[in-house]
Design a protein around this motif. Structure first.
Motif: not given
Ligand SMILES: Nc1ncnc2c1ncn2[C@@H]1O[C@H](COP(=O)(O)OP(=O)(O)OP(=O)(O)O)[C@@H](O)[C@H]1O
Ligand SMILES: [Mg+2]
Length: 483
Positions: A327-328, A332, A365-367, A370
Protein backbone atom coordinates in the motif's frame (compact mmCIF):
# COMPACT_ATOMS: atom_id res chain seq x y z
CA UNK A 1 34.40 -20.20 29.98
CA UNK A 2 33.50 -23.80 30.91
CA UNK A 3 36.78 -24.23 32.75
CA UNK A 4 36.21 -21.08 34.80
CA UNK A 5 32.77 -22.44 35.64
CA UNK A 6 34.31 -25.69 36.91
CA UNK A 7 36.87 -23.78 39.05
CA UNK A 8 34.05 -21.64 40.42
CA UNK A 9 31.88 -24.61 41.33
CA UNK A 10 31.55 -25.51 44.99
CA UNK A 11 32.24 -29.18 44.21
CA UNK A 12 35.65 -28.31 42.84
CA UNK A 13 36.51 -26.04 45.73
CA UNK A 14 35.53 -28.61 48.35
CA UNK A 15 37.47 -31.44 46.70
CA UNK A 16 40.44 -29.16 46.07
CA UNK A 17 40.49 -28.06 49.73
CA UNK A 18 40.26 -31.64 50.92
CA UNK A 19 43.09 -32.62 48.55
CA UNK A 20 45.28 -29.78 49.86
CA UNK A 21 44.59 -30.72 53.49
CA UNK A 22 45.28 -34.41 52.83
CA UNK A 23 48.45 -33.63 50.87
CA UNK A 24 49.89 -31.27 53.47
CA UNK A 25 49.05 -33.68 56.27
CA UNK A 26 50.73 -36.51 54.37
CA UNK A 27 53.83 -34.38 53.74
CA UNK A 28 54.07 -33.28 57.39
CA UNK A 29 53.57 -36.80 58.75
CA UNK A 30 56.04 -38.15 56.20
CA UNK A 31 58.64 -35.57 57.12
CA UNK A 32 58.36 -36.37 60.84
CA UNK A 33 58.54 -40.12 60.21
CA UNK A 34 61.60 -39.70 57.98
CA UNK A 35 63.37 -37.54 60.55
CA UNK A 36 62.76 -40.07 63.35
CA UNK A 37 63.74 -42.93 61.10
CA UNK A 38 66.99 -41.18 60.18
CA UNK A 39 67.82 -40.47 63.82
CA UNK A 40 67.19 -44.09 64.73
CA UNK A 41 69.28 -45.41 61.87
CA UNK A 42 72.13 -43.03 62.69
CA UNK A 43 72.12 -44.09 66.32
CA UNK A 44 72.10 -47.74 65.32
CA UNK A 45 74.97 -47.30 62.87
CA UNK A 46 77.01 -45.33 65.36
CA UNK A 47 76.71 -47.94 68.09
CA UNK A 48 77.42 -50.68 65.58
CA UNK A 49 80.57 -48.77 64.56
CA UNK A 50 81.61 -48.33 68.19
CA UNK A 51 81.06 -52.04 68.85
CA UNK A 52 83.15 -52.99 65.83
CA UNK A 53 85.97 -50.67 66.92
CA UNK A 54 85.92 -52.08 70.42
CA UNK A 55 86.16 -55.69 69.26
CA UNK A 56 88.92 -54.76 66.83
CA UNK A 57 90.92 -52.89 69.53
CA UNK A 58 90.85 -55.93 71.78
CA UNK A 59 92.11 -58.12 69.01
CA UNK A 60 94.92 -55.67 68.26
CA UNK A 61 96.43 -55.67 71.79
CA UNK A 62 98.76 -58.60 71.21
CA UNK A 63 100.09 -57.65 67.75
CA UNK A 64 100.76 -54.14 68.97
CA UNK A 65 102.64 -55.35 72.03
CA UNK A 66 104.80 -57.59 69.86
CA UNK A 67 104.99 -54.99 67.13
CA UNK A 68 103.70 -57.44 64.50
CA UNK A 69 102.82 -54.91 61.83
CA UNK A 70 101.77 -57.45 59.24
CA UNK A 71 99.36 -59.11 61.67
CA UNK A 72 97.85 -55.67 62.41
CA UNK A 73 97.44 -54.98 58.72
CA UNK A 74 95.85 -58.42 58.13
CA UNK A 75 93.37 -57.90 60.94
CA UNK A 76 92.41 -54.48 59.58
CA UNK A 77 92.03 -55.88 56.06
CA UNK A 78 89.91 -58.78 57.29
CA UNK A 79 87.52 -56.34 58.96
CA UNK A 80 86.94 -54.62 55.58
CA UNK A 81 86.33 -57.80 53.58
CA UNK A 82 83.00 -58.53 52.02
CA UNK A 83 80.32 -56.34 50.54
CA UNK A 84 78.39 -56.19 53.77
CA UNK A 85 81.31 -54.84 55.81
CA UNK A 86 80.80 -51.36 57.23
CA UNK A 87 84.49 -50.59 57.81
CA UNK A 88 86.13 -48.69 54.96
CA UNK A 89 89.47 -47.87 56.53
CA UNK A 90 91.47 -48.73 59.60
CA UNK A 91 94.36 -46.82 61.17
CA UNK A 92 96.52 -47.88 64.09
CA UNK A 93 98.63 -45.34 65.98
CA UNK A 94 101.22 -45.77 68.74
CA UNK A 95 100.71 -44.21 72.15
CA UNK A 96 102.25 -40.96 70.92
CA UNK A 97 99.80 -40.67 68.07
CA UNK A 98 102.26 -41.70 65.34
CA UNK A 99 100.85 -43.83 62.51
CA UNK A 100 101.80 -47.48 62.74
CA UNK A 101 99.63 -49.27 60.18
CA UNK A 102 96.88 -48.17 57.78
CA UNK A 103 94.54 -50.17 55.58
CA UNK A 104 91.93 -48.91 53.12
CA UNK A 105 89.06 -50.65 51.39
CA UNK A 106 89.19 -48.17 48.60
CA UNK A 107 92.51 -46.51 47.75
CA UNK A 108 90.67 -43.27 47.01
CA UNK A 109 90.07 -42.93 50.73
CA UNK A 110 93.82 -42.86 51.30
CA UNK A 111 94.35 -39.80 53.39
CA UNK A 112 95.48 -39.80 56.94
CA UNK A 113 93.42 -37.66 59.20
CA UNK A 114 95.52 -36.61 62.22
CA UNK A 115 94.38 -37.85 65.58
CA UNK A 116 92.29 -35.47 67.51
CA UNK A 117 93.75 -34.11 70.71
CA UNK A 118 90.73 -34.78 72.82
CA UNK A 119 90.27 -38.31 71.52
CA UNK A 120 93.12 -39.49 73.70
CA UNK A 121 91.67 -41.44 76.57
CA UNK A 122 88.10 -41.90 75.41
CA UNK A 123 85.94 -42.92 72.46
CA UNK A 124 85.79 -40.15 69.88
CA UNK A 125 83.22 -40.13 67.12
CA UNK A 126 83.48 -37.61 64.28
CA UNK A 127 81.32 -37.61 61.20
CA UNK A 128 81.09 -36.12 57.78
CA UNK A 129 78.57 -36.75 55.01
CA UNK A 130 79.88 -40.17 54.13
CA UNK A 131 81.62 -41.61 57.16
CA UNK A 132 81.83 -41.99 60.92
CA UNK A 133 85.41 -41.71 62.11
CA UNK A 134 85.54 -43.63 65.36
CA UNK A 135 88.73 -43.47 67.43
CA UNK A 136 89.38 -45.68 70.49
CA UNK A 137 92.43 -45.87 72.80
CA UNK A 138 93.84 -49.39 73.12
CA UNK A 139 94.40 -50.01 76.80
CA UNK A 140 96.22 -52.80 78.63
CA UNK A 141 95.67 -53.08 82.38
CA UNK A 142 99.31 -53.05 83.47
CA UNK A 143 100.69 -50.72 80.77
CA UNK A 144 97.85 -48.27 80.24
CA UNK A 145 97.30 -46.89 76.72
CA UNK A 146 99.53 -48.64 74.23
CA UNK A 147 98.07 -47.10 71.04
CA UNK A 148 94.96 -45.94 69.19
CA UNK A 149 92.66 -47.51 66.66
CA UNK A 150 90.53 -45.49 64.24
CA UNK A 151 87.95 -47.10 61.99
CA UNK A 152 86.02 -45.40 59.17
CA UNK A 153 82.41 -46.61 59.17
CA UNK A 154 80.46 -45.99 55.96
CA UNK A 155 77.07 -44.33 56.10
CA UNK A 156 75.96 -46.00 52.89
CA UNK A 157 73.52 -48.47 54.46
CA UNK A 158 71.88 -45.48 56.15
CA UNK A 159 71.30 -43.76 52.81
CA UNK A 160 70.10 -46.89 51.08
CA UNK A 161 67.58 -47.56 53.82
CA UNK A 162 66.46 -43.93 53.80
CA UNK A 163 66.10 -44.03 50.01
CA UNK A 164 63.78 -47.04 50.13
CA UNK A 165 61.82 -45.47 52.97
CA UNK A 166 61.48 -42.26 50.89
CA UNK A 167 60.29 -44.20 47.86
CA UNK A 168 57.71 -46.01 49.95
CA UNK A 169 56.65 -42.71 51.45
CA UNK A 170 56.17 -41.06 48.03
CA UNK A 171 54.14 -44.00 46.81
CA UNK A 172 52.02 -44.04 49.93
CA UNK A 173 51.37 -40.28 50.06
CA UNK A 174 50.58 -40.26 46.31
CA UNK A 175 48.02 -42.93 47.02
CA UNK A 176 46.64 -41.04 50.01
CA UNK A 177 46.35 -37.79 48.00
CA UNK A 178 44.60 -39.61 45.17
CA UNK A 179 42.19 -41.29 47.57
CA UNK A 180 41.71 -37.91 49.32
CA UNK A 181 40.74 -36.20 46.06
CA UNK A 182 38.39 -39.04 45.22
CA UNK A 183 36.77 -38.87 48.66
CA UNK A 184 36.57 -35.06 48.31
CA UNK A 185 34.83 -35.32 44.97
CA UNK A 186 32.51 -37.97 46.24
CA UNK A 187 31.66 -35.94 49.35
CA UNK A 188 31.16 -32.78 47.31
CA UNK A 189 28.84 -34.64 44.99
CA UNK A 190 26.96 -36.18 47.88
CA UNK A 191 26.56 -32.84 49.66
CA UNK A 192 25.91 -30.83 46.53
CA UNK A 193 23.66 -33.18 44.59
CA UNK A 194 20.52 -32.14 46.50
CA UNK A 195 21.50 -28.47 46.06
CA UNK A 196 22.06 -28.95 42.33
CA UNK A 197 18.70 -30.69 42.04
CA UNK A 198 17.07 -27.81 43.89
CA UNK A 199 18.86 -25.31 41.68
CA UNK A 200 17.49 -27.06 38.60
CA UNK A 201 14.02 -27.07 40.12
CA UNK A 202 14.14 -23.34 40.83
CA UNK A 203 15.29 -22.69 37.27
CA UNK A 204 12.44 -24.77 35.86
CA UNK A 205 9.86 -22.92 37.97
CA UNK A 206 11.44 -19.67 36.78
CA UNK A 207 10.91 -20.81 33.21
CA UNK A 208 7.24 -21.36 33.93
CA UNK A 209 7.11 -25.08 34.72
CA UNK A 210 4.91 -24.62 37.73
CA UNK A 211 4.08 -27.39 40.14
CA UNK A 212 7.20 -29.48 39.48
CA UNK A 213 8.57 -31.45 42.40
CA UNK A 214 12.24 -32.11 43.07
CA UNK A 215 13.25 -35.47 44.55
CA UNK A 216 13.81 -35.12 48.30
CA UNK A 217 17.44 -36.18 48.81
CA UNK A 218 19.97 -35.09 51.41
CA UNK A 219 19.54 -34.63 55.13
CA UNK A 220 18.72 -31.90 57.62
CA UNK A 221 18.34 -28.38 56.29
CA UNK A 222 18.78 -29.45 52.68
CA UNK A 223 15.97 -31.98 53.02
CA UNK A 224 13.83 -29.26 54.62
CA UNK A 225 14.66 -26.95 51.74
CA UNK A 226 13.60 -29.53 49.17
CA UNK A 227 10.33 -30.13 51.01
CA UNK A 228 9.66 -26.39 51.27
CA UNK A 229 10.48 -25.95 47.61
CA UNK A 230 8.00 -28.65 46.63
CA UNK A 231 5.33 -27.10 48.83
CA UNK A 232 6.02 -23.66 47.33
CA UNK A 233 5.97 -25.00 43.78
CA UNK A 234 2.64 -26.71 44.40
CA UNK A 235 1.13 -23.62 46.06
CA UNK A 236 2.38 -21.43 43.23
CA UNK A 237 0.72 -23.63 40.66
CA UNK A 238 -2.55 -23.62 42.56
CA UNK A 239 -2.39 -19.87 42.96
CA UNK A 240 -1.66 -19.23 39.31
CA UNK A 241 -4.40 -21.61 38.23
CA UNK A 242 -6.83 -19.84 40.50
CA UNK A 243 -5.76 -16.45 39.17
CA UNK A 244 -6.07 -17.71 35.63
CA UNK A 245 -9.56 -19.05 36.28
CA UNK A 246 -10.56 -15.77 37.91
CA UNK A 247 -9.15 -13.86 34.97
CA UNK A 248 -10.99 -16.02 32.47
CA UNK A 249 -14.18 -15.49 34.43
CA UNK A 250 -13.60 -11.78 34.41
CA UNK A 251 -12.92 -11.70 30.69
CA UNK A 252 -16.08 -13.73 30.09
CA UNK A 253 -18.09 -11.32 32.23
CA UNK A 254 -16.55 -8.33 30.48
CA UNK A 255 -17.27 -9.84 27.10
CA UNK A 256 -20.89 -10.48 28.06
CA UNK A 257 -21.15 -6.94 29.35
CA UNK A 258 -19.65 -5.57 26.13
CA UNK A 259 -22.04 -7.63 24.02
CA UNK A 260 -24.91 -6.27 26.10
CA UNK A 261 -23.71 -2.69 25.67
CA UNK A 262 -23.16 -3.21 22.01
CA UNK A 263 -26.59 -4.74 21.43
CA UNK A 264 -28.21 -1.94 23.39
CA UNK A 265 -26.36 0.56 21.19
CA UNK A 266 -27.44 -1.15 17.98
CA UNK A 267 -31.02 -1.40 19.18
CA UNK A 268 -31.01 2.27 20.18
CA UNK A 269 -29.55 3.39 16.87
CA UNK A 270 -32.01 1.35 14.85
CA UNK A 271 -34.93 2.44 16.98
CA UNK A 272 -34.76 6.07 15.81
CA UNK A 273 -35.09 5.48 12.08
CA UNK A 274 -37.60 2.69 12.76
CA UNK A 275 -39.74 5.04 14.86
CA UNK A 276 -39.84 7.65 12.15
CA UNK A 277 -40.71 5.00 9.54
CA UNK A 278 -43.47 3.67 11.79
CA UNK A 279 -44.86 7.15 12.44
CA UNK A 280 -44.87 7.99 8.74
CA UNK A 281 -46.70 4.79 7.84
CA UNK A 282 -49.23 5.34 10.64
CA UNK A 283 -49.98 8.90 9.45
CA UNK A 284 -50.42 7.72 5.86
CA UNK A 285 -52.69 4.92 7.10
CA UNK A 286 -54.83 7.27 9.21
CA UNK A 287 -55.16 9.81 6.42
CA UNK A 288 -55.87 6.96 3.99
CA UNK A 289 -53.81 8.51 1.24
CA UNK A 290 -50.93 7.31 -0.92
CA UNK A 291 -47.28 8.01 -0.02
CA UNK A 292 -46.05 11.28 -1.44
CA UNK A 293 -42.66 11.45 -3.13
CA UNK A 294 -41.37 13.36 -0.11
CA UNK A 295 -42.57 10.56 2.20
CA UNK A 296 -40.77 8.03 0.03
CA UNK A 297 -37.62 10.14 0.19
CA UNK A 298 -37.79 10.17 4.00
CA UNK A 299 -38.45 6.43 4.09
CA UNK A 300 -35.51 5.78 1.81
CA UNK A 301 -33.24 7.94 3.92
CA UNK A 302 -34.23 6.18 7.14
CA UNK A 303 -33.85 2.73 5.59
CA UNK A 304 -30.42 3.76 4.28
CA UNK A 305 -29.52 4.83 7.74
CA UNK A 306 -30.52 1.46 9.18
CA UNK A 307 -28.55 -0.18 6.39
CA UNK A 308 -25.49 1.88 7.26
CA UNK A 309 -25.77 1.08 10.97
CA UNK A 310 -26.08 -2.63 10.29
CA UNK A 311 -23.16 -2.54 7.83
CA UNK A 312 -20.91 -0.69 10.23
CA UNK A 313 -21.99 -2.96 13.04
CA UNK A 314 -21.15 -6.04 11.01
CA UNK A 315 -17.83 -4.60 9.90
CA UNK A 316 -16.96 -3.87 13.50
CA UNK A 317 -18.28 -7.09 14.98
CA UNK A 318 -16.62 -9.35 12.39
CA UNK A 319 -13.33 -7.59 12.90
CA UNK A 320 -11.87 -9.58 10.00
CA UNK A 321 -8.20 -9.68 9.31
CA UNK A 322 -8.02 -8.69 5.65
CA UNK A 323 -5.40 -9.83 3.15
CA UNK A 324 -2.28 -7.65 3.23
CA UNK A 325 -0.73 -6.20 0.07
CA UNK A 326 1.60 -3.34 -0.83
CA UNK A 327 0.00 0.00 0.00
CA UNK A 328 1.25 3.45 -0.91
CA UNK A 329 -0.15 5.73 1.76
CA UNK A 330 0.40 8.91 -0.29
CA UNK A 331 -1.68 7.51 -3.18
CA UNK A 332 -4.32 6.25 -0.78
CA UNK A 333 -4.65 9.70 0.81
CA UNK A 334 -4.92 11.28 -2.65
CA UNK A 335 -7.91 9.01 -3.25
CA UNK A 336 -9.50 10.03 0.05
CA UNK A 337 -9.00 13.72 -0.82
CA UNK A 338 -10.49 13.20 -4.28
CA UNK A 339 -13.63 11.67 -2.74
CA UNK A 340 -14.05 14.42 -0.15
CA UNK A 341 -12.99 17.42 -2.25
CA UNK A 342 -16.54 18.39 -3.31
CA UNK A 343 -17.61 18.43 0.37
CA UNK A 344 -14.60 20.57 1.32
CA UNK A 345 -15.33 23.00 -1.46
CA UNK A 346 -18.92 23.24 -0.29
CA UNK A 347 -17.85 24.10 3.25
CA UNK A 348 -15.09 26.52 2.21
CA UNK A 349 -12.33 24.30 3.56
CA UNK A 350 -8.86 24.72 2.10
CA UNK A 351 -6.51 21.78 2.00
CA UNK A 352 -2.77 21.70 2.74
CA UNK A 353 -0.87 18.61 1.69
CA UNK A 354 2.69 17.88 2.81
CA UNK A 355 3.54 14.45 1.49
CA UNK A 356 6.98 13.04 2.05
CA UNK A 357 8.24 11.70 -1.25
CA UNK A 358 9.06 8.94 -1.76
CA UNK A 359 7.26 7.26 1.12
CA UNK A 360 8.11 3.59 1.83
CA UNK A 361 5.44 1.10 0.84
CA UNK A 362 3.69 -0.59 3.76
CA UNK A 363 1.97 -3.98 3.95
CA UNK A 364 -1.74 -3.63 4.55
CA UNK A 365 -5.29 -3.74 3.27
CA UNK A 366 -5.85 -0.86 0.84
CA UNK A 367 -9.64 -0.81 1.24
CA UNK A 368 -9.61 -0.99 5.03
CA UNK A 369 -6.98 1.74 5.38
CA UNK A 370 -8.84 3.94 2.91
CA UNK A 371 -11.98 3.51 5.03
CA UNK A 372 -10.02 4.42 8.17
CA UNK A 373 -8.50 7.61 6.71
CA UNK A 374 -11.84 8.53 5.10
CA UNK A 375 -13.50 8.34 8.53
CA UNK A 376 -10.84 10.63 10.01
CA UNK A 377 -11.02 13.14 7.13
CA UNK A 378 -14.84 13.12 7.21
CA UNK A 379 -14.78 13.86 10.94
CA UNK A 380 -12.40 16.76 10.29
CA UNK A 381 -14.63 18.16 7.53
CA UNK A 382 -17.70 17.78 9.74
CA UNK A 383 -15.88 19.60 12.56
CA UNK A 384 -15.28 22.57 10.21
CA UNK A 385 -18.71 22.34 8.60
CA UNK A 386 -20.11 25.64 9.79
CA UNK A 387 -17.28 28.16 9.48
CA UNK A 388 -14.77 26.66 7.06
CA UNK A 389 -11.10 26.19 7.90
CA UNK A 390 -7.96 24.39 6.88
CA UNK A 391 -7.36 20.67 6.63
CA UNK A 392 -3.69 19.74 6.79
CA UNK A 393 -2.44 16.28 5.85
CA UNK A 394 1.20 15.44 6.43
CA UNK A 395 2.94 12.15 5.74
CA UNK A 396 6.42 11.17 6.79
CA UNK A 397 8.76 8.25 7.29
CA UNK A 398 10.20 7.73 10.74
CA UNK A 399 12.77 5.24 11.85
CA UNK A 400 12.94 6.39 15.48
CA UNK A 401 11.07 5.83 18.73
CA UNK A 402 7.27 5.92 18.82
CA UNK A 403 5.23 8.38 20.80
CA UNK A 404 3.00 7.12 23.61
CA UNK A 405 -0.63 6.46 22.75
CA UNK A 406 -3.12 3.82 21.72
CA UNK A 407 -2.24 0.73 19.77
CA UNK A 408 0.36 -1.92 20.14
CA UNK A 409 3.27 -1.07 17.91
CA UNK A 410 6.61 -1.94 19.44
CA UNK A 411 9.19 0.80 19.89
CA UNK A 412 11.92 1.49 17.37
CA UNK A 413 10.05 0.10 14.37
CA UNK A 414 10.44 1.95 11.11
CA UNK A 415 7.04 3.38 10.27
CA UNK A 416 4.97 5.70 8.14
CA UNK A 417 3.21 8.42 10.03
CA UNK A 418 0.17 10.42 8.89
CA UNK A 419 -1.01 13.58 10.62
CA UNK A 420 -4.51 14.90 9.84
CA UNK A 421 -5.08 18.28 11.40
CA UNK A 422 -8.24 20.41 11.30
CA UNK A 423 -9.18 23.84 12.62
CA UNK A 424 -12.65 22.70 13.63
CA UNK A 425 -14.72 22.75 16.81
CA UNK A 426 -12.43 20.38 18.69
CA UNK A 427 -13.33 17.72 21.26
CA UNK A 428 -14.10 18.54 24.91
CA UNK A 429 -11.78 16.80 27.39
CA UNK A 430 -14.57 14.60 28.80
CA UNK A 431 -15.39 13.18 25.35
CA UNK A 432 -11.81 12.51 24.38
CA UNK A 433 -11.65 9.09 26.04
CA UNK A 434 -14.98 7.99 24.58
CA UNK A 435 -14.45 8.83 20.91
CA UNK A 436 -13.21 5.34 20.06
CA UNK A 437 -16.21 3.66 21.75
CA UNK A 438 -18.73 2.14 19.39
CA UNK A 439 -21.89 4.31 19.07
CA UNK A 440 -20.31 7.31 20.76
CA UNK A 441 -21.40 10.29 18.69
CA UNK A 442 -22.25 13.93 19.22
CA UNK A 443 -23.76 14.24 15.78
CA UNK A 444 -27.46 14.13 15.01
CA UNK A 445 -27.05 11.77 12.07
CA UNK A 446 -23.85 10.09 13.25
CA UNK A 447 -23.63 6.41 14.11
CA UNK A 448 -20.56 6.75 16.34
CA UNK A 449 -18.99 3.82 14.55
CA UNK A 450 -16.48 5.79 12.47
CA UNK A 451 -13.57 5.99 14.92
CA UNK A 452 -14.40 2.60 16.49
CA UNK A 453 -13.93 1.03 13.07
CA UNK A 454 -10.86 3.15 12.37
CA UNK A 455 -9.28 2.04 15.65
CA UNK A 456 -9.84 -1.62 14.77
CA UNK A 457 -8.36 -1.20 11.31
CA UNK A 458 -5.23 0.57 12.59
CA UNK A 459 -4.89 -2.05 15.30
CA UNK A 460 -5.15 -4.83 12.70
CA UNK A 461 -2.18 -3.22 10.97
CA UNK A 462 -0.22 -3.24 14.24
CA UNK A 463 -0.27 0.53 14.15
CA UNK A 464 -1.41 3.16 16.60
CA UNK A 465 -3.70 6.16 16.54
CA UNK A 466 -3.60 9.20 18.83
CA UNK A 467 -6.00 12.11 18.94
CA UNK A 468 -5.10 15.45 20.39
CA UNK A 469 -7.67 18.19 20.53
CA UNK A 470 -8.33 21.69 21.88
CA UNK A 471 -11.97 22.76 21.94
CA UNK A 472 -12.73 25.56 19.41
CA UNK A 473 -9.15 25.39 18.12
CA UNK A 474 -8.98 22.11 16.29
CA UNK A 475 -8.06 18.44 16.36
CA UNK A 476 -4.93 16.57 15.35
CA UNK A 477 -5.12 12.89 14.54
CA UNK A 478 -1.82 11.03 14.29
CA UNK A 479 -1.66 7.56 12.76
CA UNK A 480 1.48 5.45 12.74
CA UNK A 481 1.79 2.32 10.63
CA UNK A 482 4.80 -0.01 10.76
CA UNK A 483 6.38 -0.94 7.43
N1 LIG B 1 -11.96 15.94 14.06
C1 LIG B 1 -12.89 16.00 15.00
N2 LIG B 1 -13.25 17.18 15.55
C2 LIG B 1 -14.18 17.23 16.53
N3 LIG B 1 -14.79 16.15 17.05
C3 LIG B 1 -14.47 14.95 16.54
C4 LIG B 1 -13.52 14.80 15.52
N4 LIG B 1 -13.39 13.49 15.26
C5 LIG B 1 -14.24 12.85 16.09
N5 LIG B 1 -14.92 13.72 16.84
C6 LIG B 1 -15.88 13.39 17.91
O1 LIG B 1 -15.87 12.00 18.09
C7 LIG B 1 -17.18 11.46 17.91
C8 LIG B 1 -17.09 10.10 17.38
O2 LIG B 1 -16.62 10.10 16.05
P1 LIG B 1 -16.96 8.91 15.12
O3 LIG B 1 -16.34 9.16 13.81
O4 LIG B 1 -16.67 7.67 15.81
O5 LIG B 1 -18.53 9.03 15.00
P2 LIG B 1 -19.34 10.08 14.25
O6 LIG B 1 -18.49 10.88 13.37
O7 LIG B 1 -20.10 10.80 15.28
O8 LIG B 1 -20.34 9.19 13.41
P3 LIG B 1 -20.03 8.49 12.00
O9 LIG B 1 -18.57 8.55 11.83
O10 LIG B 1 -20.54 7.14 12.17
O11 LIG B 1 -20.78 9.33 11.03
C9 LIG B 1 -17.84 12.42 17.04
O12 LIG B 1 -19.25 12.41 17.21
C10 LIG B 1 -17.25 13.75 17.50
O13 LIG B 1 -17.90 14.23 18.63
MG1 LIG C 1 -17.21 10.00 11.97
Amino acid sequence: MRLIKIFDSIAFRISFSIAVIVASTAVAVGWIIMREERKMLELELRSKGKYLTEIMSRRLVEPILYEERYEIFSLLQASMKGKESLVVYGEVYDKNGEVVVTAYKDEKLHKIIPLFENSIGSVDVREDNLLYHITLPINVEALGTIGFLRLGITKEPLYTTLKTVKQKFYLLSGGIIFIGIMIGLWMARKILRPILILNKGVRMVGEGELGIEVPVVGEGEIKELALSFNRMSKKLKELINETRAAQENLVRTEKLYAVGEFSAGVAHEIKNPLTSIKMLIQTVKQKKQALSSKDIEILEEEINRIDRIVKDFLAFARHEKTEKADVNINNLLEEVIAITRPKMEQSAISIKQKFSQPLPIIKGSHDALKQAFLNIVLNAIQAMDSGGGTLEIVTSYESGVMSQGLGNMPHNTPKVSVIIKDTGIGIPEKNLKKIFDPFFTTKEDGTGMGLALTYNIINDHSGRIDIDSTPFMGTTVRVELPL
